[in-house]
Design a protein around this motif. Structure first.
Motif, PDB file in Angstrom:
ATOM      1  N   GLN A 288      13.949  62.424  41.936  1.00 53.53           N
ATOM      2  CA  GLN A 288      14.948  62.661  41.420  1.00 53.53           C
ATOM      3  C   GLN A 288      14.312  62.581  40.511  1.00 53.53           C
ATOM      4  O   GLN A 288      14.603  63.091  39.110  1.00 53.53           O
ATOM      5  CB  GLN A 288      15.682  61.592  41.537  1.00 53.53           C
TER       6      GLN A 288
ATOM      7  N   THR B 148      28.607  56.622  45.242  1.00 56.70           N
ATOM      8  CA  THR B 148      27.894  58.321  45.640  1.00 56.70           C
ATOM      9  C   THR B 148      26.691  58.143  46.586  1.00 56.70           C
ATOM     10  O   THR B 148      26.623  59.500  47.652  1.00 56.70           O
ATOM     11  CB  THR B 148      27.740  58.832  44.223  1.00 56.70           C
ATOM     12  N   PHE B 149      26.447  56.651  46.572  1.00 52.86           N
ATOM     13  CA  PHE B 149      25.559  57.201  47.493  1.00 52.86           C
ATOM     14  C   PHE B 149      25.777  56.259  49.118  1.00 52.86           C
ATOM     15  O   PHE B 149      25.721  57.796  49.924  1.00 52.86           O
ATOM     16  CB  PHE B 149      24.132  55.739  47.277  1.00 52.86           C
ATOM     17  N   ARG B 150      27.605  56.559  49.493  1.00 49.10           N
ATOM     18  CA  ARG B 150      27.887  55.589  50.356  1.00 49.10           C
ATOM     19  C   ARG B 150      28.312  56.840  51.119  1.00 49.10           C
ATOM     20  O   ARG B 150      28.239  57.331  51.863  1.00 49.10           O
ATOM     21  CB  ARG B 150      28.373  54.703  50.578  1.00 49.10           C
TER      22      ARG B 150
ATOM     23  N   GLY C 206      27.607  55.037  41.278  1.00 48.29           N
ATOM     24  CA  GLY C 206      26.803  55.100  41.942  1.00 48.29           C
ATOM     25  C   GLY C 206      26.553  54.735  42.748  1.00 48.29           C
ATOM     26  O   GLY C 206      26.166  55.245  44.264  1.00 48.29           O
TER      27      GLY C 206
ATOM     28  N   ALA D  20      13.440  57.959  46.376  1.00 46.95           N
ATOM     29  CA  ALA D  20      15.125  58.459  45.804  1.00 46.95           C
ATOM     30  C   ALA D  20      14.031  58.004  43.894  1.00 46.95           C
ATOM     31  O   ALA D  20      15.231  59.409  43.472  1.00 46.95           O
ATOM     32  CB  ALA D  20      15.692  57.089  45.878  1.00 46.95           C
TER      33      ALA D  20
ATOM     34  N   VAL E  55      25.824  65.192  43.949  1.00 51.47           N
ATOM     35  CA  VAL E  55      25.678  64.167  43.297  1.00 51.47           C
ATOM     36  C   VAL E  55      26.675  64.363  41.961  1.00 51.47           C
ATOM     37  O   VAL E  55      26.722  63.536  41.411  1.00 51.47           O
ATOM     38  CB  VAL E  55      24.180  63.495  42.708  1.00 51.47           C
TER      39      VAL E  55
ATOM     40  N   THR F 205      13.027  54.460  50.964  1.00 46.16           N
ATOM     41  CA  THR F 205      13.614  55.125  50.504  1.00 46.16           C
ATOM     42  C   THR F 205      14.339  54.813  48.987  1.00 46.16           C
ATOM     43  O   THR F 205      14.248  55.530  49.142  1.00 46.16           O
ATOM     44  CB  THR F 205      15.579  54.646  50.999  1.00 46.16           C
TER      45      THR F 205
ATOM     46  N   ILE G  13      24.834  60.529  49.194  1.00 45.63           N
ATOM     47  CA  ILE G  13      23.565  60.799  49.703  1.00 45.63           C
ATOM     48  C   ILE G  13      23.459  60.201  51.181  1.00 45.63           C
ATOM     49  O   ILE G  13      22.507  60.986  51.230  1.00 45.63           O
ATOM     50  CB  ILE G  13      23.192  60.175  48.501  1.00 45.63           C
ATOM     51  N   LEU G  14      23.971  59.213  51.318  1.00 42.26           N
ATOM     52  CA  LEU G  14      23.491  58.856  52.684  1.00 42.26           C
ATOM     53  C   LEU G  14      23.926  59.807  54.300  1.00 42.26           C
ATOM     54  O   LEU G  14      22.789  59.689  54.635  1.00 42.26           O
ATOM     55  CB  LEU G  14      24.679  57.566  52.505  1.00 42.26           C
TER      56      LEU G  14
END
Length: 270
Positions: free
Chosen positions: A94, A179-181, A176, A90, A166, A86, A184-185
């Protein structure tokens, strides 16, 4: 013209059926021989059918030890693959930088190379650094190709993820991790789950790389190979093979249903 279409359709169905039979008949034979009464050789048709080999297999401690080792290795290798695959996906999906394609090639190379090449390379590396063969050398060997499976699934989903989501999260004050939690996730979760299932299935039935990294330990596939050369209780091997088919089939089937409506699974073949 309609008659020609019907004939063509019938011919295609027959060809498809013959192809499926060619692919699945050996697997069906495993299931049949798991219940044969003959214990030293395989005969067709079987002289008789019995369920006693299920009980015999259940009582074999070496089977349970090999199964436990395979499950432990597959679980840990899958966790490592999810983390590293992962992160690689990522970063490479990106960012834009010189040499990105070369790095991408290096990431997917372990699954493109023949397993024996990967096994020899790992054995040489462990010998160079004087790392003794153990449970962890098997895990590291399996993780090399499991990472690629997770990476291929994750990078395909990352490419479909809109960067505006994002950016909007950052504009609203999220850091960050948040945002990921929360952004993105949830968007890549099914791709990661599918990649993890495929990685587990590949690790569970891996033979070649394990042969070069296991030392004296026996995973279930290695145990099966050694049992085949013994003339006694051969149906036990078929019972174990039947169990392996079921264990590896279920996660692959689940991964298929999770990714059949999209492009999440890319290059998952090994």
């Amino acid at each position: 013209m309609r008659s020609d279409r019907t004939k063509a359709s019938t011919a295609l169905k027959i060809a498809a059926g013959a192809g499926l039979l060619f692919l699945q008949l050996p697997i069906l034979l495993i299931f049949v021989y798991a219940f044969t009464t003959e214990d030293k050789s395989f005969q067709w048709p079987p002289p008789g059918l019995t369920t006693k080999w299920l009980a015999v297999t259940w009582e074999r401690r070496d089977v349970w030890q090999a199964l436990g080792l395979s499950l432990q290795v597959a679980c840990i290798a899958t966790v490592l693959a999810l983390l590293l695959g992962t992160l690689c996906a990522a970063a490479l999906s990106q960012a834009k930088f010189f040499g990105k394609e070369a790095i991408t090639l290096l990431v997917i190379l372990p699954i493109a190379l023949p397993g024996i090449v990967t096994g020899i390379a790992l054995r040489s590396a462990f010998g160079l650094f004087e790392i003794p063969f153990s449970f962890w050398t098997i895990v590291l060997g399996h993780a090399t190709f499991c990472i690629v499976v997770v990476y291929n699934n994750a990078v395909a989903r990352f490419r479909r993820l809109s960067s505006s989501l994002v950016e909007a999260s950052y504009d609203l004050g999220a850091d960050g991790f948040t945002t990921f939690r929360h952004v993105i996730l949830p968007n890549i979760a099914t791709a990661l789950l599918a990649g993890g299932m495929l990685a587990f299935a590949l690790s569970f039935d891996e033979v070649i790389v394990t042969t070069f990294t296991a030392g004296q330990q026996q995973t279930l596939p290695i145990w099966m190979l050694e049992e085949l050369i013994r003339p006694h209780e051969r149906p036990v091997t078929n019972v174990v093979a039947m169990a392996v088919v079921l264990v590896t089939f279920l996660p692959i089937l689940a991964a298929y249903y999770m990714t059949r409506n999209g492009d999440e699974t890319a290059g998952v073949g090994k």
